[in-house]
Scaffold this motif. Structure first.
Motif, PDB file in Angstrom:
ATOM      1  N   LYS A  17       0.837  -1.211   0.000  1.00 10.47           N
ATOM      2  CA  LYS A  17       0.000   0.000   0.000  1.00 10.47           C
ATOM      3  C   LYS A  17       0.868   1.256   0.000  1.00 10.47           C
ATOM      4  N   TYR A  47      -6.774 -16.461  -7.195  1.00 10.79           N
ATOM      5  CA  TYR A  47      -6.794 -15.397  -6.185  1.00 10.79           C
ATOM      6  C   TYR A  47      -5.494 -14.610  -6.016  1.00 10.79           C
ATOM      7  N   ARG A  50      -4.918 -10.922  -6.877  1.00  5.87           N
ATOM      8  CA  ARG A  50      -5.808  -9.981  -6.185  1.00  5.87           C
ATOM      9  C   ARG A  50      -5.238  -9.507  -4.846  1.00  5.87           C
ATOM     10  N   THR A  52      -2.400  -8.094  -3.848  1.00  8.16           N
ATOM     11  CA  THR A  52      -1.794  -6.770  -3.787  1.00  8.16           C
ATOM     12  C   THR A  52      -2.777  -5.654  -4.127  1.00  8.16           C
ATOM     13  N   ASP A  53      -3.823  -5.972  -4.877  1.00 15.48           N
ATOM     14  CA  ASP A  53      -4.835  -4.963  -5.203  1.00 15.48           C
ATOM     15  C   ASP A  53      -5.849  -4.777  -4.077  1.00 15.48           C
ATOM     16  N   GLU A  54      -6.316  -5.885  -3.507  1.00 14.93           N
ATOM     17  CA  GLU A  54      -7.413  -5.825  -2.540  1.00 14.93           C
ATOM     18  C   GLU A  54      -6.960  -5.831  -1.081  1.00 14.93           C
ATOM     19  N   TRP A  55      -5.772  -6.340  -0.794  1.00 14.86           N
ATOM     20  CA  TRP A  55      -5.243  -6.376   0.579  1.00 14.86           C
ATOM     21  C   TRP A  55      -3.814  -5.838   0.623  1.00 14.86           C
ATOM     22  N   PHE A  99     -10.828 -14.221   0.826  1.00 11.43           N
ATOM     23  CA  PHE A  99     -11.534 -13.419  -0.175  1.00 11.43           C
ATOM     24  C   PHE A  99     -13.044 -13.611  -0.143  1.00 11.43           C
ATOM     25  N   ASP A 100     -13.494 -14.759   0.321  1.00 14.69           N
ATOM     26  CA  ASP A 100     -14.915 -15.057   0.207  1.00 14.69           C
ATOM     27  C   ASP A 100     -15.722 -14.914   1.490  1.00 14.69           C
TER      28      ASP A 100
END
Length: 161
Positions: A17, A47, A50, A52-55, A99-100
């Motif tokens: 981030k 998964y 994702r 580095t983009d979402e967490w 993720f889910d």
């Protein structure tokens, strides 16, 4: 005492981030440190990108002087009820759950990769300690880690169980 005070050789703990510019350099410097079969799991392929983009706040790099990559670390927050029976089914189960399912209360280690020139220096223990500190700072009660058997790379066709 802060983590950096405990480990003075680490110049910085940089999350994705805060320092997305380090992603390619870190992957380049740790390429080839993991068995080839790690790159071919259906669940991870779905998964992994994702993370580095979402967490991005749970993915980090340990940097030495001059921004040398000392470790690459990946983790995911997930919900765990604290019982053995509710542990995720390995790394696949952990990443899918992260993720889910909502309401995370636990941080799950997914990967710590050390550049070859830094292996056998204790840097993985430092990265794991940093991950534990991250879990504590985020208010998580636990840090869990699905760990593959050390000789698994010698037997890629044998099921992990």
């Amino acid at each position: 005492m802060t983590f950096l005070e405990k480990y003075a050789s680490i110049a910085e703990i940089a999350t994705v981030k805060s320092r997305p510019d380090l992603l390619e350099l870190a992957w380049e410097q740790t390429r080839g440190t993991m068995p080839e079969y790690n790159y071919h799991g259906d669940m991870l392929n779905e998964y992994w990108a994702r993370l580095t983009d979402e967490w991005p706040e749970y993915q980090f790099h340990l940097l030495g002087v001059g921004e040398e990559i000392l470790a690459l670390a990946r983790s995911i927050p997930l919900h765990w009820d604290g019982t053995v029976g509710d542990l995720p089914e390995g790394i696949d189960g952990a990443i899918e759950r992260g993720f889910d399912k909502g309401n995370p209360n636990t941080l799950c280690a997914l990967l710590i990769a050390i550049p070859r020139v830094r292996q056998r220096t204790g840097m993985s223990a430092v990265a794991l300690a940093a991950m534990a500190d991250l879990a504590k700072e985020r208010g998580f009660g636990s840090l869990i880690a699905p760990v593959r058997p050390s000789a698994k790379a010698l037997y890629p066709l044998v099921p992990i169980a």
